[in-house]
Design an enzyme around this catalytic site. Structure first.
Site, PDB file in Angstrom:
ATOM      1  CB  ALA A 109      -0.491  19.707  41.335  1.00 15.91           C
ATOM      2  CB  CYS A 110       3.765  16.152  40.976  1.00 19.21           C
ATOM      3  SG  CYS A 110       4.538  14.700  41.702  1.00 19.21           S
ATOM      4  CG  PHE A 111       3.002  16.746  45.925  1.00 18.92           C
ATOM      5  CD1 PHE A 111       3.413  15.953  46.984  1.00 18.92           C
ATOM      6  CD2 PHE A 111       3.975  17.389  45.168  1.00 18.92           C
ATOM      7  CE1 PHE A 111       4.758  15.810  47.298  1.00 18.92           C
ATOM      8  CE2 PHE A 111       5.323  17.246  45.473  1.00 18.92           C
ATOM      9  CZ  PHE A 111       5.715  16.459  46.539  1.00 18.92           C
ATOM     10  CB  ALA A 119       2.915  21.193  37.503  1.00 19.76           C
TER      11      ALA A 119
END
Length: 291
Positions: free
Chosen positions: A160-162, A98
């Site tokens: 989350a992607c990060f 995400a």
């Protein structure tokens, strides 16, 4: 499925001597459904040899969370919190985790695999060189850091992607500043990604579905591991400033000429259809894994 035919590429201006000319698109700010629909419409047009390789920059209005193709929206995203915060949502055609798209510049690259051969990791590394060069032109000491050099063996704590390490990260001072994802269809690569001007870890955590006890920990780790480019510049650059530097960076790193253009009428029509029937629909965002 449509195939990329060599003779069709030549007829449409993609002969070997012309592959260094790419189309540059600046499509402004749109909804989540429209943004994903335009990326797919470009991919389809390029697969038919109707348009050249394309570099596109765009923004999101309203802000939105995009989830990866293999994620499940209602398992990963707090939809009620998003409604309260005015955040839209969409499932991407690409993988990954995400991403909150808010104060950022989003890029996408569409190019035939025959023009950029190699694995997903190899082609990501090649395209990332343009992003790194553009960030350096902006004044940031950006670097492409291999997974074995940073976050080796680590797993993300959230959707989350990060928060999730990948094979290569674009980092500044050890913090991730770009999140990218790629898919391949009809012989064409689509890679797109988020370049946050401001990285709002708190807002991202609010938008995700997390156990209450994990929120503060995820927030702290996201703030430590990722950042927006304004964190390192000491000021907040404009969308146009960032997109301009990334454009020059891509051109320099790839040795290409970027020619400003617009979506074709066919691309616009297809994007409208995809936004309405696919990316704006529950069957795709909440259920669909079939196209």
């Amino acid at each position: 499925m449509l195939a990329v035919m060599g003779d069709r590429n030549v007829r449409c201006g993609l002969s070997t001597g012309q592959q260094s000319r790419w189309r540059l698109l600046q499509t402004g700010f749109n909804t989540a459904a429209v943004n994903m629909a335009v990326d797919e419409a470009i991919l389809l047009a390029h697969s038919q040899g109707l348009v050249p390789p394309t570099l596109r920059f765009y923004g999101w209005k309203p802000p939105a969370v995009s989830i990866g193709y293999f994620q499940r929206l209602e398992e990963e995203v707090d939809l009620e919190a998003c409604r309260r915060l005015g955040i839209d949502w969409v499932k991407r055609p690409t993988g990954g985790r995400a991403v909150l798209h808010d104060q950022e510049v989003t890029y996408s690259v569409v190019i035939a695999q025959q023009l950029l051969p190699g694995s997903v990791v190899e082609t990501y590394r090649i395209l990332a060189a343009g992003l790194v060069e553009g960030l350096r032109m902006l004044g940031l000491p950006a670097a492409l850091v291999g997974r074995d050099e940073q976050n080796a063996g680590e797993r993300g704590l959230s959707a989350a992607c990060f928060d999730a390490p990948s094979w290569y990260e674009i980092a500044v001072q050890g913090r991730k500043v770009v999140g990218s994802a790629q898919t391949r269809s009809n012989g064409v690569i689509l890679q797109h990604g988020s370049v946050p001007i401001v990285f709002d870890a708190e807002k991202l955590v609010q938008a995700l579905k997390l156990l209450e006890g994990a929120r503060s920990r995820v927030h702290r780790l996201l703030a430590e591991k990722a950042g927006g480019i304004s964190d390192f510049l000491g000021y907040r650059p404009t969308f146009a400033e960032v997109a301009g530097c990334l454009t020059r960076g891509f051109a320099a790193a790839r040795g290409i000429e970027l020619v400003e253009g617009v979506l074709t009428p066919e691309e616009e029509k297809e994007a409208e259809r995809l936004a309405r029937e696919k990316y704006g629909s529950d069957w795709w965002n909440k259920l669909g894994r079939q196209q």
